[in-house]
Design a protein around this motif. Sequence first.
Motif, PDB file in Angstrom:
ATOM      1  N   LYS A 239       0.863  -1.173   0.620  1.00 58.75           N
ATOM      2  CA  LYS A 239       0.356   0.243   0.060  1.00 58.75           C
ATOM      3  C   LYS A 239       0.636   1.421  -0.363  1.00 58.75           C
ATOM      4  N   PRO A 240       0.415   1.987  -0.640  1.00 59.08           N
ATOM      5  CA  PRO A 240       1.238   3.467  -0.816  1.00 59.08           C
ATOM      6  C   PRO A 240       0.629   4.614   0.629  1.00 59.08           C
ATOM      7  N   GLN A 241       1.525   5.795  -0.068  1.00 61.13           N
ATOM      8  CA  GLN A 241       1.356   6.129   0.880  1.00 61.13           C
ATOM      9  C   GLN A 241      -0.137   7.254   0.758  1.00 61.13           C
ATOM     10  N   SER A 242      -0.734   7.258  -0.708  1.00 55.55           N
ATOM     11  CA  SER A 242      -2.169   8.210  -1.075  1.00 55.55           C
ATOM     12  C   SER A 242      -2.267   7.199  -2.811  1.00 55.55           C
ATOM     13  N   LEU A 243      -2.990   7.342  -2.340  1.00 56.97           N
ATOM     14  CA  LEU A 243      -3.775   6.975  -4.221  1.00 56.97           C
ATOM     15  C   LEU A 243      -2.749   7.543  -5.451  1.00 56.97           C
ATOM     16  N   THR A 244      -2.961   6.608  -6.418  1.00 59.47           N
ATOM     17  CA  THR A 244      -2.304   6.986  -7.447  1.00 59.47           C
ATOM     18  C   THR A 244      -2.814   7.293  -8.743  1.00 59.47           C
TER      19      THR A 244
ATOM     20  N   THR B  90      -3.046 -13.073  -5.660  1.00 59.16           N
ATOM     21  CA  THR B  90      -3.100 -12.102  -4.910  1.00 59.16           C
ATOM     22  C   THR B  90      -2.439 -11.172  -6.232  1.00 59.16           C
ATOM     23  N   VAL B  91      -3.304  -9.826  -5.555  1.00 56.94           N
ATOM     24  CA  VAL B  91      -2.966  -8.259  -6.138  1.00 56.94           C
ATOM     25  C   VAL B  91      -2.262  -7.640  -5.695  1.00 56.94           C
ATOM     26  N   THR B  92      -1.036  -6.375  -6.113  1.00 53.39           N
ATOM     27  CA  THR B  92      -1.373  -4.969  -5.334  1.00 53.39           C
ATOM     28  C   THR B  92      -1.882  -3.843  -5.185  1.00 53.39           C
ATOM     29  N   TYR B  93      -1.826  -3.123  -4.901  1.00 57.21           N
ATOM     30  CA  TYR B  93      -2.180  -1.729  -4.369  1.00 57.21           C
ATOM     31  C   TYR B  93      -1.032  -0.964  -6.079  1.00 57.21           C
ATOM     32  N   TRP B  94      -1.698  -0.685  -6.366  1.00 61.24           N
ATOM     33  CA  TRP B  94      -1.683   0.505  -8.164  1.00 61.24           C
ATOM     34  C   TRP B  94      -0.085   1.227  -7.336  1.00 61.24           C
ATOM     35  N   GLN B  95       1.157   0.841  -8.102  1.00 60.04           N
ATOM     36  CA  GLN B  95       1.925   1.814  -8.010  1.00 60.04           C
ATOM     37  C   GLN B  95       2.211   2.856  -8.991  1.00 60.04           C
TER      38      GLN B  95
END
Length: 246
Positions: A171-176, A232-237
């Motif tokens: 999970k990144p700090q904010s939306l991409t 499994t998927v990751t958050y958008w980066q």
Amino acid sequence: MSARRITRTRLFAATTVALAALSLTACEGDELTGSPAPDSATSATADANNAQPAGSAKGDTGEKDSTGSTGSNGSAGNDHASDTGSGTGSGSHAAGTDKGSDKGADSSDSDLPGKCSASDVRITAATAPRPINHLLLTATNTGSKTCALPEYPAARFGEAQSVPPVAESSKPQSLTTLAPGESGYAGVRLSSGDGSGENGYETTTLTIPFEDGSVATVRLPAGGVYVDTALTVTYWQTDASNALEY
């Protein structure tokens, strides 16, 4: 001198004495029965008392005092009116301040990018060289405005009834967010590398819904892909290498 003349003289003298006595008696009667001339100060006091009867002066004073109290009430009324005016002014100022704040908030919100839609974004899928059994999803903004991607791709492979879990550690700090022409990336682990996954199947279709209800159809590599319960998927980066670390 004749007797007749003496008699007249005596008669005249007697008459004069009688007249003098009568005059003196009249004067004394006037002094006894007549009223002395009124003193000017006494007369003025009597006139004042006649103009304002005794007992009414206090009553009038009381009424005047009451009137004075009414005057105080009037002053209180003025104070109340003043307070009301001040309240109105403060209320107007507060309302004006709130309105200005609301406008500022609306203006701030209008500067934020909107959510991406399937019509704004083109998503492609490619087999990743490493790690094995991974796909790299690339979402490119083909629209004319900056937009924000969903937190992660809710990927549906084939006829799956549920979306795969997301790797929370990615999970990144904010939306991409994507400006026109920019791309975001997400990694997909299709299956376990050691065969520990279950209920595996092959599919040639992939759909990814967006928050506005639109759905993007993604073309998979030729021949399709194999998925199992390890999916499994990751958050958008914002960086492709980050998307393939999980």
